[in-house]
Scaffold this active site. Structure first.
Site, PDB file in Angstrom:
ATOM      1  N   HIS A 192      55.162 -38.211  16.819  1.00 63.18           N
ATOM      2  CA  HIS A 192      56.272 -38.732  17.429  1.00 63.18           C
ATOM      3  C   HIS A 192      55.620 -40.419  17.658  1.00 63.18           C
ATOM      4  O   HIS A 192      56.757 -40.466  17.913  1.00 63.18           O
ATOM      5  CB  HIS A 192      56.231 -37.940  18.554  1.00 63.18           C
ATOM      6  N   HIS A 225      52.416 -32.168  23.042  1.00 66.16           N
ATOM      7  CA  HIS A 225      50.718 -32.917  22.588  1.00 66.16           C
ATOM      8  C   HIS A 225      49.960 -32.931  23.949  1.00 66.16           C
ATOM      9  O   HIS A 225      50.965 -33.211  25.165  1.00 66.16           O
ATOM     10  CB  HIS A 225      51.218 -34.214  22.334  1.00 66.16           C
ATOM     11  N   ASP A 230      46.919 -36.981  22.612  1.00 71.57           N
ATOM     12  CA  ASP A 230      46.873 -36.754  20.993  1.00 71.57           C
ATOM     13  C   ASP A 230      48.086 -38.187  21.477  1.00 71.57           C
ATOM     14  O   ASP A 230      48.414 -38.841  20.511  1.00 71.57           O
ATOM     15  CB  ASP A 230      48.037 -35.917  20.882  1.00 71.57           C
TER      16      ASP A 230
END
Length: 296
Positions: A171, A214, A218
């Site tokens: 994302h 996450h 990350d």
């Protein structure tokens, strides 16, 4: 028909053929990167230590978990991606822009897939649903890829069932790549809204963490990957058009051959950003007829 007109048409035809090939290759790189990610995720899922608690994370200690926050991220992500696509499609040099952005996004996702395969860590939340683990046979991996590929990783389209795509946030790569493309290639007159785009991007990144999709690392690595790939490509592009490619510190980068191929016979990086709207409203009858460009 005059010989000059004939030459113009032949030249335009050859340019179009080369442009299509380059753009198609950039698109293939993006699709390969996404398929590669899905294959790695389908394989890694059976190796995730589901019996272990989430790793310690400073952000998780400070903020509560709100699973629905991922919806905020995906709404903002789609908005930024659509904004970037609009700029690319209506840009005066759209084909150059499109292949640059597609190439950068594809390379970023390939790098992400490699990172996912290297290390498997516990999921960030005890509330995360993970499909039952099975033997990683070719048939199981293929079925998983086919069932998840079409959703493009957006949970609003299909809830996540495979776990293990951590280390580098997909994302975040999508958000940051879209944001950079929008900001770099937008006309000067709309630069005033960049602050708004920066703020909503930050909100989207924080929402990823609040939703516990996450770890903080990350998201940080996703930002590092997306910005470095995008800036390395454009730095090499700029140096290439100034005949200073081998003086660039990034000249040893593995993406240099791609930059040379995509940038050959194209305009320099820092051209004027104009959006051509009129060309989509009427057909140009002659190669020598200059299209009107509407600066925004």
């Amino acid at each position: 028909m005059k010989k000059e007109d004939s030459k113009d048409i032949l030249c335009l035809s050859n340019d179009n053929s080369t442009t299509i090939k380059k753009t198609l290759l950039a698109f293939i790189i993006l699709i390969f990167g996404w398929i590669f990610n899905n294959i790695i995720l389908a394989w890694v899922h059976d190796r995730v230590p589901l019996d272990q608690p989430p790793l310690p994370d400073i952000f998780f200690n400070l903020f509560p978990e709100i699973p629905k926050a991922i919806e905020i991220t995906e709404i903002i992500m789609l908005f930024i991606v659509i904004s970037a696509i609009f700029i690319m499609i209506f840009h005066k040099h759209k084909w150059i822009i499109i292949r640059r952005v597609l190439c950068c996004a594809g390379i970023s996702y390939i790098f992400r897939g490699i990172c996912i395969a290297m290390l498997q860590v516990p999921v960030p939340s005890k509330n995360t649903f993970c499909a039952p683990q099975m033997e990683s046979s070719l048939a199981n991996i293929l079925n998983r890829v086919l069932s998840t590929f079409w959703s493009a990783g957006i949970e609003a389209f299909r809830p996540r069932v495979l776990c293990g795509d951590l280390i580098v946030s997909g994302h975040t790569i999508c958000l940051i790549t879209g944001l950079q493309a929008f900001k770099l290639y937008s006309p000067r007159r709309i630069h005033i809204i960049f602050t708004f785009y920066n703020i909503i991007t930050l909100i989207a990144l924080l929402s990823i963490l609040i939703a516990r999709k996450h770890y903080t690392l990350d998201v940080f690595l996703g930002y590092i990957v997306a910005t470095n790939v995008f800036r390395t490509y454009h730095s090499l592009s700029y140096s290439y058009h100034r005949n200073e490619l081998y003086e660039n510190l990034h000249s040893e980068s593995i993406i240099k051959p791609l930059v040379i191929y995509f940038e050959k016979d194209s305009y320099p990086q820092f051209f004027d950003n104009y959006l051509t709207i009129s060309s989509y409203l009427k057909k140009i009858p002659s190669c020598n007829l200059e299209k009107k460009k509407l600066p925004i």
